[in-house]
Design a protein around this motif. Structure first.
Motif, short mmCIF file in Angstrom:
data_model
loop_
_atom_site.label_atom_id
_atom_site.label_comp_id
_atom_site.label_asym_id
_atom_site.label_seq_id
_atom_site.Cartn_x
_atom_site.Cartn_y
_atom_site.Cartn_z
N ALA A 148 0.82 -1.21 0.00
CA ALA A 148 0.00 0.00 0.00
C ALA A 148 0.86 1.27 0.00
O ALA A 148 0.52 2.25 -0.66
N VAL A 149 1.96 1.24 0.73
CA VAL A 149 2.86 2.40 0.75
C VAL A 149 3.36 2.68 -0.67
O VAL A 149 3.50 3.83 -1.08
N GLY A 150 3.62 1.62 -1.42
CA GLY A 150 4.04 1.79 -2.81
C GLY A 150 2.98 2.45 -3.68
O GLY A 150 3.29 2.95 -4.77
N LEU A 151 1.74 2.46 -3.21
CA LEU A 151 0.65 3.12 -3.93
C LEU A 151 0.29 4.47 -3.31
O LEU A 151 -0.74 5.05 -3.61
N GLY A 152 1.16 4.94 -2.42
CA GLY A 152 0.96 6.26 -1.84
C GLY A 152 0.09 6.29 -0.60
O GLY A 152 -0.35 7.37 -0.18
N ALA A 153 -0.15 5.15 0.01
CA ALA A 153 -1.03 5.11 1.18
C ALA A 153 -0.35 5.67 2.42
O ALA A 153 0.86 5.54 2.59
N ARG A 154 -1.15 6.24 3.28
CA ARG A 154 -0.73 6.58 4.64
C ARG A 154 -1.21 5.46 5.54
O ARG A 154 -2.41 5.15 5.56
N VAL A 155 -0.29 4.87 6.26
CA VAL A 155 -0.59 3.67 7.03
C VAL A 155 -0.74 4.01 8.51
O VAL A 155 0.10 4.69 9.09
N LYS A 156 -1.82 3.51 9.09
CA LYS A 156 -2.00 3.61 10.54
C LYS A 156 -2.33 2.23 11.08
O LYS A 156 -3.25 1.57 10.60
N ASP A 201 -2.93 -6.35 14.74
CA ASP A 201 -3.23 -4.93 14.63
C ASP A 201 -4.22 -4.70 13.49
O ASP A 201 -4.16 -5.35 12.44
N VAL A 202 -5.15 -3.77 13.71
CA VAL A 202 -6.09 -3.38 12.67
C VAL A 202 -5.37 -2.38 11.75
O VAL A 202 -4.75 -1.43 12.22
N LEU A 203 -5.48 -2.60 10.45
CA LEU A 203 -4.69 -1.84 9.48
C LEU A 203 -5.58 -0.84 8.74
O LEU A 203 -6.53 -1.23 8.07
N GLU A 204 -5.27 0.43 8.90
CA GLU A 204 -5.99 1.51 8.22
C GLU A 204 -5.08 2.10 7.14
O GLU A 204 -4.00 2.62 7.45
N LEU A 205 -5.51 2.02 5.90
CA LEU A 205 -4.71 2.49 4.76
C LEU A 205 -5.50 3.59 4.06
O LEU A 205 -6.59 3.34 3.53
N ARG A 206 -4.95 4.79 4.05
CA ARG A 206 -5.67 5.93 3.46
C ARG A 206 -4.99 6.37 2.16
O ARG A 206 -3.79 6.61 2.12
N PHE A 207 -5.81 6.49 1.13
CA PHE A 207 -5.36 6.96 -0.17
C PHE A 207 -6.07 8.29 -0.47
O PHE A 207 -7.26 8.44 -0.19
N GLY A 208 -5.35 9.23 -1.04
CA GLY A 208 -5.94 10.54 -1.31
C GLY A 208 -5.86 11.43 -0.09
O GLY A 208 -5.44 11.01 0.99
N THR A 209 -6.27 12.70 -0.26
CA THR A 209 -6.17 13.67 0.84
C THR A 209 -7.53 14.26 1.16
O THR A 209 -8.47 14.20 0.36
N VAL A 261 -14.56 6.94 0.13
CA VAL A 261 -15.19 5.63 0.08
C VAL A 261 -14.39 4.66 0.93
O VAL A 261 -13.14 4.73 0.95
N MET A 262 -15.07 3.79 1.66
CA MET A 262 -14.38 2.76 2.45
C MET A 262 -14.40 1.43 1.72
O MET A 262 -15.44 0.99 1.22
N LEU A 263 -13.25 0.78 1.67
CA LEU A 263 -13.12 -0.61 1.26
C LEU A 263 -12.87 -1.40 2.53
O LEU A 263 -11.90 -1.14 3.25
N LEU A 264 -13.73 -2.37 2.83
CA LEU A 264 -13.71 -3.03 4.13
C LEU A 264 -13.41 -4.51 3.99
O LEU A 264 -14.09 -5.23 3.25
N GLY A 265 -12.37 -4.95 4.70
CA GLY A 265 -11.99 -6.36 4.63
C GLY A 265 -11.35 -6.83 5.92
O GLY A 265 -11.36 -6.13 6.93
N HIS A 266 -10.80 -8.03 5.87
CA HIS A 266 -10.11 -8.56 7.05
C HIS A 266 -8.95 -9.45 6.61
O HIS A 266 -8.96 -10.05 5.53
N LEU A 267 -7.94 -9.53 7.49
CA LEU A 267 -6.74 -10.31 7.21
C LEU A 267 -6.74 -11.65 7.92
O LEU A 267 -5.94 -12.52 7.59
N VAL A 308 -9.92 7.20 -0.62
CA VAL A 308 -10.32 5.84 -0.25
C VAL A 308 -9.68 5.46 1.07
O VAL A 308 -8.49 5.75 1.30
N THR A 309 -10.45 4.82 1.94
CA THR A 309 -9.91 4.19 3.14
C THR A 309 -10.07 2.69 2.99
O THR A 309 -11.19 2.20 2.84
N LEU A 310 -8.96 1.98 3.00
CA LEU A 310 -8.98 0.52 3.01
C LEU A 310 -8.73 0.08 4.45
O LEU A 310 -7.65 0.29 4.99
#
Length: 375
Positions: free
Chosen positions: A46-54, A63-71, A79-85, A137-139
């Motif tokens: 995700a970082v390679g796609l410009g995501a901000r990782v929390k 850990d729950v992974l929050e990946l934000r794309f865009g500002t 828009v939220m994309l919702l999944g699980h690992l 987008v928030t993944l």
């Protein structure tokens, strides 16, 4: 849609490469280290796609992974994309169920539920970035979905409130998107009786097993198929030996509802249970822990948009309802338009033949990307 489809067709080998890498990182819900390894892998992509990782740090679960794309400065809504690992498969399953391809299918633990959906989300984002069609987008990738989402639920709900729509990356229902899901409850019944020798002191005993049998018959009568309410006593355990009147018995009961209004009704019925044998004691715990995802106008509008995009791509998209729950139940209950089943096509979730159908991966990823861009 044509240029999105072309971009993803060109990226098919990349999608499959990453899908295999993620499947081969085992991540059972109860193994924090395993889920965190899967999260590290996805976060790196995700970082390679410009995501901000929390990372929402957890002690017991991954850990729950929050990946934000865009500002936040972008004019389009998020828009939220919702999944699980996490998966249902214990560590070591990969040795018995390795990644393999055959007959147009790809097999592996957790591939359908739902590592394919995670990779599809990232590939959809990559295609939109490439075509300058990206929007905020928030993944969100949870770590405890398969065991009730107790730690991730508040995070899911808080982040969903920032979004105009939620797309859930769970598997498709055959080929359909899901516009409704049942709510899910879990109740634990415990009966304490009075132990006695079944031959010498039978009359002094008060059987917890016998009392539980009566209670199971009672709770089973709560099922009302016309209202979409089902109750299933799936686990019963009690007693010590056949020649001892049982002093203890417990039952685990699953309850499903279609309407939110039935949650209080079902819980009241369970809380109202009473023992027949007054020498026994009953304890009831649990409740409805996933509200139903009801078919509401906002979700229907999302589905109609998806169906139109699918038609542009040359295939028919149907909608479906399911008795199973997902984290989309939480977001839908908040009133946020939620469309589910937007992950892979396949079969065998939680079963030894778990697989995805390879030919559908690219088109379903393209449809996901189209929906991210269009709503």
């Amino acid at each position: 849609m044509l240029e999105i489809s072309r971009a993803l067709q060109a990226a098919e080998s990349h999608l499959l490469e990453r899908l295999r890498a993620l499947v081969e990182v085992e991540s059972p819900s109860e193994d924090k280290a395993g889920v965190d390894r899967a999260g590290d892998l996805v976060a790196g992509w995700a970082v390679g796609l410009g995501a901000r990782v929390k990372r929402h740090r957890q002690r017991e679960f991954g850990d729950v992974l929050e990946l934000r794309f865009g500002t936040a400065r972008e004019s389009r809504s998020r828009v939220m994309l919702l999944g699980h690992l996490d998966t249902v498969w214990p560590m070591g399953t990969l040795a018995k169920m390795p990644w393999r391809e055959g007959g147009g299918k790809i097999y592996g633990p957790g591939i359908l539920d739902m590592k394919a959906g995670v990779v599809m989300a990232l590939e959809a984002v990559a295609a939109l970035r490439q075509l300058n069609k990206m929007r905020p987008v928030t993944l969100l990738l949870n770590s405890d979905e398969e065991v009730g989402s107790t730690v991730s639920r508040p995070i899911t709900e808080a982040l969903a409130r920032e979004c105009a729509a939620v797309f859930v990356l769970e598997p498709a229902q055959v080929l359909a998107y899901k516009t409704s899901r049942k709510g899910v409850g879990h109740f634990d019944l415990r009966v304490e009786g009075v132990a006695a020798h079944s031959g010498v002191d039978f009359e002094r005993g008060h059987s917890a097993v016998l009392e539980m049998a009566r209670l199971v018959e009672k709770v089973s009568s709560f099922t009302d198929l016309r209202r979409g309410i089902t109750v299933n006593a799936g686990v019963i355990a009690g007693g010590t030996r056949s020649n001892v009147v049982a002093a203890h018995c417990r039952a685990e009961v699953d309850a499903r509802i279609v309407k939110s209004a039935d949650a209080a009704r079902v819980e009241k019925m369970f809380r109202s249970l009473k023992v027949t044998d007054k020498a026994c004691k009953l304890t009831v715990s649990g409740g409805i822990n996933r509200p139903p995802m009801e078919r509401r106008p906002g979700t229907v509008a999302l589905f109609r948009k998806a169906r139109a995009l699918a038609a542009e791509m040359g295939f028919v998209l149907d909608e479906a309802a399911t008795g199973g729950g997902s984290d989309g139940n939480f977001t839908a209950a908040l009133g946020i338009p939620t469309l589910d089943g937007m992950g892979a096509v396949g079969a065998g979730a939680h079963a030894a033949h778990e697989h995805v159908v390879k030919k559908h991966l690219v088109e379903r990823t393209a449809l996901l990307a189209g929906m991210i861009s269009a709503v």
